[in-house]
Design a protein around this motif. Structure first.
Motif, PDB file in Angstrom:
ATOM      1  N   SER A 219       0.827  -1.206   0.000  1.00  0.00           N
ATOM      2  CA  SER A 219       0.000   0.000   0.000  1.00  0.00           C
ATOM      3  C   SER A 219       0.864   1.260   0.000  1.00  0.00           C
ATOM      4  O   SER A 219       0.705   2.139  -0.838  1.00  0.00           O
ATOM      5  CB  SER A 219      -0.931  -0.018   1.222  1.00  0.00           C
ATOM      6  OG  SER A 219      -1.922   0.957   1.119  1.00  0.00           O
ATOM      7  N   GLY A 220       1.815   1.343   0.935  1.00  0.00           N
ATOM      8  CA  GLY A 220       2.736   2.471   0.956  1.00  0.00           C
ATOM      9  C   GLY A 220       3.703   2.434  -0.209  1.00  0.00           C
ATOM     10  O   GLY A 220       4.060   3.469  -0.782  1.00  0.00           O
ATOM     11  N   GLY A 221       4.125   1.219  -0.584  1.00  0.00           N
ATOM     12  CA  GLY A 221       5.060   1.075  -1.694  1.00  0.00           C
ATOM     13  C   GLY A 221       4.492   1.592  -3.007  1.00  0.00           C
ATOM     14  O   GLY A 221       5.206   2.213  -3.802  1.00  0.00           O
ATOM     15  N   SER A 242       8.574  -3.719  -1.762  1.00  0.00           N
ATOM     16  CA  SER A 242       7.594  -3.685  -0.666  1.00  0.00           C
ATOM     17  C   SER A 242       7.190  -5.110  -0.325  1.00  0.00           C
ATOM     18  O   SER A 242       7.871  -6.069  -0.713  1.00  0.00           O
ATOM     19  CB  SER A 242       6.374  -2.840  -1.057  1.00  0.00           C
ATOM     20  OG  SER A 242       5.754  -3.350  -2.218  1.00  0.00           O
ATOM     21  N   GLY A 243       6.099  -5.262   0.390  1.00  0.00           N
ATOM     22  CA  GLY A 243       5.627  -6.587   0.772  1.00  0.00           C
ATOM     23  C   GLY A 243       4.114  -6.677   0.734  1.00  0.00           C
ATOM     24  O   GLY A 243       3.434  -5.693   1.021  1.00  0.00           O
ATOM     25  N   GLY A 262      10.116  -5.610  -6.847  1.00  0.00           N
ATOM     26  CA  GLY A 262       9.847  -6.802  -6.058  1.00  0.00           C
ATOM     27  C   GLY A 262       8.915  -6.557  -4.898  1.00  0.00           C
ATOM     28  O   GLY A 262       8.742  -5.430  -4.429  1.00  0.00           O
ATOM     29  N   THR A 263       8.304  -7.639  -4.450  1.00  0.00           N
ATOM     30  CA  THR A 263       7.446  -7.617  -3.275  1.00  0.00           C
ATOM     31  C   THR A 263       7.638  -8.935  -2.537  1.00  0.00           C
ATOM     32  O   THR A 263       8.478  -9.758  -2.929  1.00  0.00           O
ATOM     33  CB  THR A 263       5.968  -7.383  -3.676  1.00  0.00           C
ATOM     34  OG1 THR A 263       5.157  -7.289  -2.500  1.00  0.00           O
ATOM     35  CG2 THR A 263       5.436  -8.509  -4.548  1.00  0.00           C
ATOM     36  N   VAL A 264       6.906  -9.141  -1.476  1.00  0.00           N
ATOM     37  CA  VAL A 264       6.957 -10.400  -0.728  1.00  0.00           C
ATOM     38  C   VAL A 264       5.520 -10.828  -0.471  1.00  0.00           C
ATOM     39  O   VAL A 264       4.734 -10.052   0.074  1.00  0.00           O
ATOM     40  CB  VAL A 264       7.719 -10.254   0.611  1.00  0.00           C
ATOM     41  CG1 VAL A 264       7.696 -11.573   1.388  1.00  0.00           C
ATOM     42  CG2 VAL A 264       9.155  -9.816   0.365  1.00  0.00           C
ATOM     43  N   ASP A 265       5.182 -12.029  -0.900  1.00  0.00           N
ATOM     44  CA  ASP A 265       3.799 -12.497  -0.774  1.00  0.00           C
ATOM     45  C   ASP A 265       3.516 -12.910   0.671  1.00  0.00           C
ATOM     46  O   ASP A 265       4.164 -13.795   1.217  1.00  0.00           O
ATOM     47  CB  ASP A 265       3.551 -13.680  -1.707  1.00  0.00           C
ATOM     48  CG  ASP A 265       2.070 -13.930  -1.937  1.00  0.00           C
ATOM     49  OD1 ASP A 265       1.247 -13.443  -1.137  1.00  0.00           O
ATOM     50  OD2 ASP A 265       1.726 -14.610  -2.923  1.00  0.00           O
TER      51      ASP A 265
END
Length: 315
Positions: A219-221, A242-243, A262-265
């Motif tokens: 959301s912030g990312g 982000s994540g 990239g993100t983290v699920d």
């Protein structure tokens, strides 16, 4: 004969009562959402709704708009409306302990996900620090490879939520471990894309050479990415990580030339789906004497896995 008639009447009443109790169309599950502006909670909501549709039960989500008093009031209203099961992500867990105790006394199955209420029947929790460390490590490894650990990084965290501060600590620790020469120029709380955008726009005023934005959630990312993009901060030496692996973030990551790398699920859909199933079982088969504990899994999702199709989103 008279006794048999009485027994038969009682048995008939019991059967009728059981049939009513098992009528799923009358079953109500409530989800108190901290804020629906955060895509992760939308994922939880969608998972819950899928489970509710499969079970044939009513599910209702109420947005607390990130206000502790409203979240407490919303859950109290669910108790008064005789919901069968209630779950939430706590804005302030301490503020909900007595409210959940009231729900339990009323025979309502209670649950919490991510930021948990400690006296819930279902504790679908997470390790905030380690999750943050996974987000920060992926970003720091990119910085080590692409920037030789030189440059500036801004963190969009959730330090306004007591239980989530440790996630930001994990991100910061990973940066310092992998790239100790990177300069952390900001760490500010941003709960949604709008606040994330404002934070990074302000940071860019002082640090136009900002290289890296890391959000403790998508959301912030997303807001940080929008700020970087609109200020033409793009190229091989720029990145956003982000994540949560929300569909909104994944769409931006997949765009051609995107610096969202990239993100983290954290599997929000899975969490919402399983929470609904667990709570339904508790409410219909008997409340547990001890809380059921489950942990949200998480896995890094680099940009190349999104583009190649190696990563398959859950929803």
């Amino acid at each position: 004969m008279k006794l048999k008639a009485i027994v038969a009447a009682v048995m008939g009443a019991v059967i009728a009562t059981s049939a009513v109790a098992k009528d799923n169309s009358e079953f109500k599950l409530g989800f108190s959402v901290p804020q629906l502006a955060n895509p992760w909670f939308v994922g939880v909501k969608l998972g819950m709704e899928k489970a509710c549709n499969e079970l044939g039960i009513k599910c209702i989500s109420i947005d607390a708009q990130y206000r502790v008093d409203k979240q407490v009031s919303d859950i109290e209203n669910m108790i008064n409306d005789k919901f069968d099961a209630i779950f939430t992500t706590a804005i302030d867990a301490n503020a909900l302990i007595q409210t959940f105790e009231d729900a339990k006394k009323a025979g309502i199955a209670t649950g919490s996900i991510a930021q948990v209420v400690p006296n819930s029947h279902l504790l679908y929790g997470m390790d905030e620090y380690n999750y943050g460390h996974a987000i920060g490590t992926q970003a720091a490894q990119w910085a080590k490879k692409k920037l030789n650990c030189k440059g500036k990084v801004a963190l969009i965290t959730e330090d306004n939520v007591e239980a989530v501060k440790r996630r930001g600590d994990g991100i910061e620790a990973a940066i310092k471990e992998v790239c100790p020469t990177m300069q952390i120029v900001a760490r500010q709380a941003g709960d949604n894309p709008e606040s994330g955008m404002k934070i990074i726009e302000a940071v860019l005023q002082q640090h136009p050479d900002l290289n890296l934005v890391i959000g403790s959630n998508d959301s912030g990312g997303i807001g940080g990415y929008q700020a970087m993009f609109s200020n033409d901060k793009v190229g091989d030496d720029k990145a956003v990580f982000s994540g949560d692996a929300t569909k909104e973030a994944l769409a931006l990551i997949a765009e051609e030339g995107s610096i969202y790398r990239g993100t983290v699920d954290l599997y929000p859909f899975k969490g919402g789906y399983e929470s609904a199933k667990y709570l339904y079982e508790m409410a219909t088969k008997g409340l547990p004497a001890e809380p059921k504990k489950v942990f949200l899994p998480y896995v890094p999702v680099p940009q190349e896995d999104v583009i190649s199709g190696k990563y398959k989103p859950a929803y």
